[in-house]
Design a protein around this motif. Sequence first.
Motif, PDB file in Angstrom:
ATOM      1  N   ILE A 147       0.794  -1.388  -0.020  1.00  0.00           N
ATOM      2  CA  ILE A 147      -0.020  -0.075  -0.034  1.00  0.00           C
ATOM      3  C   ILE A 147       0.802   1.210  -0.044  1.00  0.00           C
ATOM      4  CG2 ILE A 147      -1.467   1.290   1.309  1.00  0.00           C
ATOM      5  CD1 ILE A 147      -2.875  -1.018   0.472  1.00  0.00           C
ATOM      6  N   GLY A 148       2.098   1.404   0.794  1.00  0.00           N
ATOM      7  CA  GLY A 148       2.613   2.457   0.999  1.00  0.00           C
ATOM      8  C   GLY A 148       3.657   2.571   0.005  1.00  0.00           C
ATOM      9  N   LEU A 149       4.572   3.579   0.166  1.00  0.00           N
ATOM     10  CA  LEU A 149       5.811   3.823  -0.666  1.00  0.00           C
ATOM     11  C   LEU A 149       6.877   2.993  -0.537  1.00  0.00           C
ATOM     12  CD1 LEU A 149       6.263   7.953  -0.055  1.00  0.00           C
ATOM     13  CD2 LEU A 149       5.134   6.865  -1.774  1.00  0.00           C
ATOM     14  N   THR A 150       7.528   2.617  -1.657  1.00  0.00           N
ATOM     15  CA  THR A 150       8.703   1.721  -1.701  1.00  0.00           C
ATOM     16  C   THR A 150       9.624   1.895  -2.717  1.00  0.00           C
ATOM     17  OG1 THR A 150       7.466   0.205  -3.608  1.00  0.00           O
ATOM     18  CG2 THR A 150       7.094  -0.520  -1.233  1.00  0.00           C
ATOM     19  N   GLY A 151       9.484   3.303  -3.056  1.00  0.00           N
ATOM     20  CA  GLY A 151      10.551   3.763  -4.099  1.00  0.00           C
ATOM     21  C   GLY A 151      10.513   3.177  -5.296  1.00  0.00           C
ATOM     22  N   GLY A 152       9.465   2.453  -5.547  1.00  0.00           N
ATOM     23  CA  GLY A 152       9.272   1.866  -6.838  1.00  0.00           C
ATOM     24  C   GLY A 152       9.909   0.616  -6.976  1.00  0.00           C
ATOM     25  N   LYS A 153      10.021  -0.057  -5.823  1.00  0.00           N
ATOM     26  CA  LYS A 153      10.698  -1.316  -5.646  1.00  0.00           C
ATOM     27  C   LYS A 153       9.953  -2.585  -5.178  1.00  0.00           C
ATOM     28  CE  LYS A 153      14.948   0.886  -5.910  1.00  0.00           C
ATOM     29  NZ  LYS A 153      14.997   2.461  -5.644  1.00  0.00           N
ATOM     30  N   GLY A 154       8.740  -2.166  -4.749  1.00  0.00           N
ATOM     31  CA  GLY A 154       7.963  -2.991  -3.916  1.00  0.00           C
ATOM     32  C   GLY A 154       6.818  -3.782  -5.163  1.00  0.00           C
ATOM     33  N   VAL A 155       6.623  -3.286  -6.229  1.00  0.00           N
ATOM     34  CA  VAL A 155       5.612  -3.982  -7.128  1.00  0.00           C
ATOM     35  C   VAL A 155       6.250  -5.250  -7.807  1.00  0.00           C
ATOM     36  CG1 VAL A 155       4.281  -3.462  -9.206  1.00  0.00           C
ATOM     37  CG2 VAL A 155       4.905  -1.649  -7.576  1.00  0.00           C
ATOM     38  N   LYS A 156       5.396  -6.419  -7.873  1.00  0.00           N
ATOM     39  CA  LYS A 156       5.649  -7.648  -8.356  1.00  0.00           C
ATOM     40  C   LYS A 156       4.552  -7.947  -9.508  1.00  0.00           C
ATOM     41  CE  LYS A 156       9.039  -9.184  -5.371  1.00  0.00           C
ATOM     42  NZ  LYS A 156       9.821 -10.287  -4.977  1.00  0.00           N
ATOM     43  N   VAL A 157       5.082  -8.191 -10.514  1.00  0.00           N
ATOM     44  CA  VAL A 157       4.184  -8.510 -11.770  1.00  0.00           C
ATOM     45  C   VAL A 157       4.013  -9.970 -12.133  1.00  0.00           C
ATOM     46  CG1 VAL A 157       3.741  -7.881 -14.135  1.00  0.00           C
ATOM     47  CG2 VAL A 157       4.738  -6.165 -12.585  1.00  0.00           C
ATOM     48  N   PHE A 158       2.824 -10.516 -12.316  1.00  0.00           N
ATOM     49  CA  PHE A 158       2.667 -11.690 -12.816  1.00  0.00           C
ATOM     50  C   PHE A 158       3.583 -12.059 -14.119  1.00  0.00           C
ATOM     51  CE2 PHE A 158       0.787 -15.604 -14.474  1.00  0.00           C
ATOM     52  CZ  PHE A 158       0.977 -16.497 -13.132  1.00  0.00           C
ATOM     53  N   GLY A 159       4.200 -13.332 -14.420  1.00  0.00           N
ATOM     54  CA  GLY A 159       4.814 -13.334 -15.541  1.00  0.00           C
ATOM     55  C   GLY A 159       6.257 -13.062 -15.648  1.00  0.00           C
ATOM     56  N   GLU A 160       6.582 -12.027 -14.747  1.00  0.00           N
ATOM     57  CA  GLU A 160       7.871 -11.180 -14.479  1.00  0.00           C
ATOM     58  C   GLU A 160       8.579 -11.708 -13.307  1.00  0.00           C
ATOM     59  OE1 GLU A 160       8.048  -7.112 -15.645  1.00  0.00           O
ATOM     60  OE2 GLU A 160       6.410  -7.363 -16.837  1.00  0.00           O
TER      61      GLU A 160
END
Length: 443
Positions: A147-160
């Motif tokens: 939910i919060g700020l992660t400096g662009g590093k917290g997002v994980k994408v299916f297939g990647e």
Amino acid sequence: MRVLAVGGGAREHAIVSALVRSGADVFACLKNKNPGICRAAETYHLVDESDVPRVVEFAKANRTELAVIGPEAPLEVGLADGLEAAGIPTASPSKSAARIETSKSFMRELLMKHKVRGSIKFKIADSTRDVELALNELGTGVVVKPIGLTGGKGVKVFGEHMMNNGDVLAYADEVFAKRIGGSARIVIEEKLIGEEFTIQAFCDGSKVVPMPAVQDHKRAFEGDQGPNTGGMGSYSQKGGLLPFLQKNEYESAVKIMEDVVEALKKEGSEYHGALYGQFMLTREGPKVIEFNARFGDPEAMNVLSLLESDFVNICQRIADGRLSNGDARFMPKSSVCKYVVPEGYGIKSLSGEEITVDERAIANTGALLYYASVNEKDGKVYTTTSRSVGLVGIADEIEDAEQIAENSLQYVKGRVHVRHDIAKKVILDAKVARMERVRRGGT
Ligand code: AMP
Ligand code: GLY
């Protein structure tokens, strides 16, 4: 006009340059000694940018009459509110309005509640059971975001980053256990297929004045390989569109931004500041990936280098709610920004290394130089863990702007890394071809 500028990256160097061009005396608060900002400023103060009382005290002591905040961290803790409360008009959003960036659940729920076009399917989860239910409803093609700020590093994408439901559950559990981004909650959302683009806009609470579209390159290595970073470089095209982005698509993204600013106003969180919309151009048009409550970095370097209008005037009007369409004029040129970063950036940066920057040789190439998160000490420049120097070429065509930026890179020396392929023709042609496939229903 005495203006406070907060932040010490290349985005903030571009902000400070635009302020100085408009005749401002700049007073800077920053955590690192950025030589570009410190030289341009009347005075600077090395300080934790999120330490609201100390920044406000500096702003008052220097009798500043206007403030601009670059990074998201001080917005999240209410620096704009603190400055406004001290009587300093601020061209950056309040803590409440900045939730459009600082809380991914707030953003998705706001768009859903106000039926903003460009919304996507999502679920908020804080338990394994919620995640299982979400996967049943959304299918496996999902993206997981703390939910919060992660400096662009917290997002994980299916297939990647996640290959099956087990990976999704494992990452969700990791966020819950470690409270990644500051809380044990995630947004799970549908994975969008298409090309990403950014629109930044000046907003005065109601009015939205858009800037040229920009495309960032987030991956660390050439050919869009390697980990996601804060951004390795970016480009914009003469006329404000992008090679794969049509006028009606740009307009439909701007409409989404207008609807969001209106929704925030209805919720009692008037948005004053630069708003950054990150969109996926899908087969059905632009969809929202995220909003940032500030300029993008590197994207600020593209648009502010092209800005012809008086930036101080724009910032005053943002703060006062007096913005109108004619206030922001941009040079009809293309721009390409290439970032010089420390070796290892994105994985483990080599920080504290000396780099040399031949400013005169760079100026001779015609490129603009913006110092980023470096530290000057005894006349020498040292890397930190973040990006080091942004170089911007401006020309009629993207290809020529790219060449200017590329030529200037040789004058930054040290243990550094660059993505030389940013905005190269082969990459842009591939994006146009990919978007044609997506428009026909492919991937
Ligand atoms: P964010 O921090 O939200 O910008 O996400 C970082 C990156 O993850 C984006 O730049 C996209 O490449 C990717 N991403 C985020 N959300 C989605 C989505 N819903 N579908 C596909 N990719 C996404
Ligand atoms: N370049 C993306 C950002 O500023 O968040």
